[in-house]
Design an enzyme around this catalytic site. Structure first.
Site, PDB file in Angstrom:
ATOM      1  N   ASP A 387       0.797  -1.271  -0.143  1.00  0.00           N
ATOM      2  CA  ASP A 387      -0.067   0.182   0.104  1.00  0.00           C
ATOM      3  C   ASP A 387       0.753   1.232   0.067  1.00  0.00           C
ATOM      4  O   ASP A 387       2.047   1.106   0.644  1.00  0.00           O
ATOM      5  CB  ASP A 387      -0.799  -0.101   1.349  1.00  0.00           C
ATOM      6  CG  ASP A 387      -1.606   1.248   1.420  1.00  0.00           C
ATOM      7  OD1 ASP A 387      -2.403   1.312   0.545  1.00  0.00           O
ATOM      8  OD2 ASP A 387      -1.744   1.624   2.477  1.00  0.00           O
ATOM      9  N   LYS A 388       0.776   2.463  -0.840  1.00  0.00           N
ATOM     10  CA  LYS A 388       1.415   3.490  -0.680  1.00  0.00           C
ATOM     11  C   LYS A 388       1.384   4.401   0.299  1.00  0.00           C
ATOM     12  O   LYS A 388       2.497   4.420   1.143  1.00  0.00           O
ATOM     13  CB  LYS A 388       1.077   4.363  -1.850  1.00  0.00           C
ATOM     14  CG  LYS A 388       2.057   5.533  -2.297  1.00  0.00           C
ATOM     15  CD  LYS A 388       1.561   6.423  -3.396  1.00  0.00           C
ATOM     16  CE  LYS A 388       0.553   7.377  -2.809  1.00  0.00           C
ATOM     17  NZ  LYS A 388       0.816   8.523  -2.258  1.00  0.00           N
ATOM     18  N   THR A 389       0.211   4.964   0.740  1.00  0.00           N
ATOM     19  CA  THR A 389       0.367   6.012   1.834  1.00  0.00           C
ATOM     20  C   THR A 389       0.404   5.303   3.066  1.00  0.00           C
ATOM     21  O   THR A 389      -0.063   4.326   3.640  1.00  0.00           O
ATOM     22  CB  THR A 389      -0.762   6.545   1.774  1.00  0.00           C
ATOM     23  OG1 THR A 389      -1.367   7.119   0.318  1.00  0.00           O
ATOM     24  CG2 THR A 389      -1.042   7.588   3.004  1.00  0.00           C
ATOM     25  N   THR A 538      -2.585   2.257  -4.725  1.00  0.00           N
ATOM     26  CA  THR A 538      -2.840   3.551  -4.107  1.00  0.00           C
ATOM     27  C   THR A 538      -4.270   3.937  -4.750  1.00  0.00           C
ATOM     28  O   THR A 538      -4.615   3.637  -5.778  1.00  0.00           O
ATOM     29  CB  THR A 538      -1.501   4.424  -4.435  1.00  0.00           C
ATOM     30  OG1 THR A 538      -2.222   5.788  -4.079  1.00  0.00           O
ATOM     31  CG2 THR A 538      -1.384   4.502  -6.115  1.00  0.00           C
ATOM     32  N   GLY A 539      -4.763   4.986  -4.046  1.00  0.00           N
ATOM     33  CA  GLY A 539      -6.096   5.745  -4.647  1.00  0.00           C
ATOM     34  C   GLY A 539      -5.719   6.809  -5.628  1.00  0.00           C
ATOM     35  O   GLY A 539      -6.740   7.592  -5.970  1.00  0.00           O
ATOM     36  N   LYS A 566      -9.072  -3.186  -3.458  1.00  0.00           N
ATOM     37  CA  LYS A 566      -7.576  -3.670  -3.285  1.00  0.00           C
ATOM     38  C   LYS A 566      -7.476  -5.134  -3.434  1.00  0.00           C
ATOM     39  O   LYS A 566      -6.632  -5.747  -4.076  1.00  0.00           O
ATOM     40  CB  LYS A 566      -7.271  -2.960  -2.115  1.00  0.00           C
ATOM     41  CG  LYS A 566      -6.824  -1.630  -2.199  1.00  0.00           C
ATOM     42  CD  LYS A 566      -6.248  -1.073  -0.715  1.00  0.00           C
ATOM     43  CE  LYS A 566      -5.768   0.321  -0.795  1.00  0.00           C
ATOM     44  NZ  LYS A 566      -5.366   0.693   0.611  1.00  0.00           N
ATOM     45  N   ASP A 585      -1.343  -1.328   6.376  1.00  0.00           N
ATOM     46  CA  ASP A 585      -1.572  -0.802   7.726  1.00  0.00           C
ATOM     47  C   ASP A 585      -2.338  -1.346   8.696  1.00  0.00           C
ATOM     48  O   ASP A 585      -2.425  -1.311   9.785  1.00  0.00           O
ATOM     49  CB  ASP A 585      -1.831   0.681   7.796  1.00  0.00           C
ATOM     50  CG  ASP A 585      -3.262   0.749   7.326  1.00  0.00           C
ATOM     51  OD1 ASP A 585      -4.006   0.157   6.846  1.00  0.00           O
ATOM     52  OD2 ASP A 585      -3.675   2.044   6.894  1.00  0.00           O
ATOM     53  N   ASP A 589      -6.487  -1.856   4.891  1.00  0.00           N
ATOM     54  CA  ASP A 589      -6.063  -3.193   4.036  1.00  0.00           C
ATOM     55  C   ASP A 589      -6.548  -4.147   4.496  1.00  0.00           C
ATOM     56  O   ASP A 589      -6.043  -5.556   3.932  1.00  0.00           O
ATOM     57  CB  ASP A 589      -4.519  -2.715   3.857  1.00  0.00           C
ATOM     58  CG  ASP A 589      -4.121  -1.537   3.310  1.00  0.00           C
ATOM     59  OD1 ASP A 589      -4.588  -1.006   2.288  1.00  0.00           O
ATOM     60  OD2 ASP A 589      -3.147  -1.256   4.020  1.00  0.00           O
TER      61      ASP A 589
END
Length: 698
Positions: A387-389, A538-539, A566, A585, A589
């Site tokens: 996951d990006k953020t 990512t969104g 996702k 996180d 997710d």
């Protein structure tokens, strides 16, 4: 009634820890509150009543009697060239041998009874069977028909087994004492602030809301929030963070961590089973109780080995008594040796000792393993999806560029100062990013007057006598301030702009973006070097996602992905035949963590109860994913080494004990040597597992 927040443990075994009272699954004793059990355990340990001490005690008590039986054995006398003859010699040997059989053999009979009651005959059943065959044969030669007995063989066999199990349990204790070590982190007492005075109380009696003083150099007794004071706290044993962490008012602290250089006043926030340390112990306990697939195979092999051992013993006796007659003594000796040498203890220990050390080693590196099956799969991963953020990025905005309007003649530093002054009290992530950049550049913010917030747009205020507006395009349009975007940099394509106006004129723009973690690029590089591909979910829009992908060198990117979609991206990679890990996180997710072959929750900190993941990483550091894969591969290597030794040992030892080398080389493995060899093989797999402790996961 269960006390809220109290942990219960076994008085005999500190590794048995439960949230509720009950019976110990190992020894059947009543579980006690942890503080009481600790005192009781110390008393009982002093009297040598736990399993390890029991084997030691029985070994030394029976040893003189074993030596006496050996001295009275005709074979021993013949070999050493002496002779002892007295009236009632046979009866004396019978009585001494009976004491050794009953007292020395008792723990094996008890354990065998437990195995048989669960319909799972294994090592202890074989030991009890072997010494009982030797004892029964000896009684027959004493009272039913004249002949040479096996009393000294039986006695030395029991003695060697007691010694072997004592030494083996010492080694195993060194491998599996992780929970006991964690329990030691909690100090027994705490300095409680009560009615204006400081009172020392037992840590377990603290309640939520209590105020506690922690002096320099003391361990923090329980989870809490700092109310006063500043200090550095060493949290390495809890979170795996090697550097001391600065703590001030409002920061959370963890029970078991070490306060270094300042006094802290904290308010208790969690007690008992809710504390971070208790959650970590729970995860370690669950990991040690969970079994990888290879252990199920080893368990099945160990159960089959019992029947192989019995068959080998029976066939050996038949062959040497009927087919190639060597006499009843010879046949019985070979049969007992064949049964004893095949005890599957090494096979039974091969995997559990490794998994125990793995869970401990992982915890010391901030890697909490919830299920060993997940760690077992991690060595075979094809794709690691991030996951990006908050995972590859910090989840916090940082300034990427500042562009001033040439016509305004306001410098970049002044633009940052004005914006930071207006946003000084902002809780918005963009505002905090601007303030942090001003701090980094040592730009002092000014106090403001006439502050006015425009929700969703920005704010205005008077700063150093100038009217300043800070916000998005809509704010400046509402204030009828024209924006001159000449000279806009490439960062604008992937960053969020914050416009700044001074005295009604556009002064410039600050570009901010979610900052990529310094460790992310190294983590991606190392995963690729280990033979894995990486992907990012990512969104964000494609241009923002592509900028991160270019910077990190990620293989695959999925942009504009809604949280509920996702999981479909994970399925997409799996449908192509890939073994996939998902790193996120653990909250947003959760579905994708569950769908992946291996779910890795990152950045749990002290909140380690992440239900959807197989593995929990305490820190927000993508490099810990690399450590996790390395741990998986090193663990598997140790498991394979132990299994190879345990199975190879039996392949060679059983035929030799059965006497295959006797006709050609006259090599015969006596029962006591078979017992010693069996015990040695068990100790070897434990020692090999202990070598895993020295492994570095970097």
């Amino acid at each position: 009634m269960t006390k809220r927040g109290v942990l219960y443990t076994c008085p005999m075994d500190p590794d048995v820890i439960r949230d509720i009272p009950g019976k110990c699954p190992k020894c059947g004793m009543d579980l006690m509150p942890m503080g009481e059990a600790k005192k009781d355990r110390g008393h009982k340990m002093h009297h040598g009543k736990n399993a390890e001490q029991d084997f030691k005690q029985r070994f030394f008590i029976t040893l003189p009697f074993v030596l006496t039986v050996m001295a009275l054995s005709p074979n021993i006398q013949q070999w050493l060239g002496f002779r002892i003859v007295f009236s009632g010699e046979g009866l004396a040997v019978f009585l001494i041998g009976t004491f050794i059989y009953l007292y020395g053999g008792l723990p094996f009979f008890q354990a065998a009874n437990g195995e048989l009651s669960h319909k799972n005959p294994a090592m202890m059943t074989l030991v009890a069977f072997g010494i009982t065959v030797a004892f029964g044969f000896s009684i027959a030669t004493t009272f039913l028909f004249p002949g040479q007995s096996l009393y000294w063989e039986m006695s030395t066999l029991i003695s060697v087994f007691l010694l072997g199990h004592w030494l083996e349990m010492r080694a195993v204790r060194g491998a599996t004492g992780a929970l006991a070590e964690l329990v030691k982190l909690i100090p027994p007492s705490a300095h409680l602030m009560k009615n204006g005075t400081i009172v020392d109380v037992e840590t377990e009696k603290l309640g939520i809301g209590d105020q506690v003083i922690v002096k320099p150099g003391e361990k923090i007794p329980i989870d809490g929030i700092v109310e006063d004071g500043e200090s550095s706290v060493e949290e390495s044993m809890i979170t795996g963070e090697s550097r001391p962490v600065a703590k001030k008012a409002g920061d959370a602290v963890v029970g078991g961590s070490l306060n270094q250089d300042g006094s802290l006043v904290l308010r208790v926030s969690k007690t008992g089973a809710d504390t971070a340390l208790a959650q970590i112990m729970k995860l370690i306990r669950e990991a040690q109780n969970s079994k990888p697939k290879v252990q199920h195979a080893a368990d099945r092999a160990a159960s089959v080995l019992f029947y192989i051992a019995v068959a080998a013993g029976a066939c050996s006796f038949v062959f040497w008594y009927f087919v190639s007659p060597q006499g009843a003594i010879f046949a019985a000796t070979v049969a007992v040796a064949a049964v004893v040498v095949a005890c599957p203890h090494a096979l039974g220990l091969a995997i559990p000792t490794v998994t125990s050390i793995t869970s401990t080693l992982g915890a010391k590196n901030g890697i909490l393993i919830k299920d060993m099956k997940g760690l077992e799969i991690a060595r075979k991963l094809d794709y690691v999806v991030f996951d990006k953020t908050g995972t590859l990025t910090r989840g916090a905005f940082g300034v990427t560029a500042i562009i001033s309007n040439d016509e305004s003649r306001v410098s970049n530093d002044d633009i940052l100062k004005f914006a930071a002054s207006v946003d000084a009290l902002s809780e918005h992530s963009i505002g905090r990013g601007i303030v942090e950049e001003a701090k980094r550049r040592n730009i002092a913010v000014s106090s403001v007057k006439n502050f006015l917030s425009y929700p969703g747009k920005g704010a205005t205020a008077a700063v150093d006598g100038k009217n300043v507006a800070v916000g998005n395009r809509r704010l400046l349009e509402e204030l009828k301030i024209a924006i001159n975007e000449t000279g806009t940099p490439a960062e604008a394509q992937t960053s969020t702009p914050v416009y700044v106006a001074v005295d009604g004129a556009f002064a410039g723009v600050i570009f901010l973006a979610d900052i990529v973690r310094n460790e992310s690029k190294e983590a991606i590089r190392k995963l690729r070097a280990m033979g894995m591909k990486t992907a990012m979910l990512t969104g964000d829009t494609e241009d923002v996602a592509d900028a991160v992908v270019r910077e990190l060198g990620i293989d695959t990117v999925f942009a504009r992905v809604l949280p509920e979609d996702k999981v479909n991206k994970i399925k997409e990679l799996q449908s192509e035949g890939n073994i996939v890990a998902m790193v996120g996180d653990g909250v947003n997710d959760a579905p994708s963590l569950t769908q992946a072959h291996v779910g890795i929750a990152i950045g749990a900190g002290t909140d380690v109860a992440v239900e959807s993941a197989d593995i929990v990483l305490m820190k927000n550091n993508p490099l810990d994913v690399v450590k996790t894969v390395a741990l998986s591969r090193k663990t598997n290597r140790k498991m394979m080494q132990n299994l190879a030794w345990a199975t190879g040992y039996n392949v060679f030892a059983i035929p030799i004990a059965a006497g295959v080398l006797y006709p050609s080389l006259h090599v015969l493995l006596r029962p006591e040597w078979a017992a010693l060899l069996m015990s040695a093989s068990s100790v070897i797999v434990v020692m090999n597992a202990l070598l895993l402790r020295r492994q570095k996961l970097g």
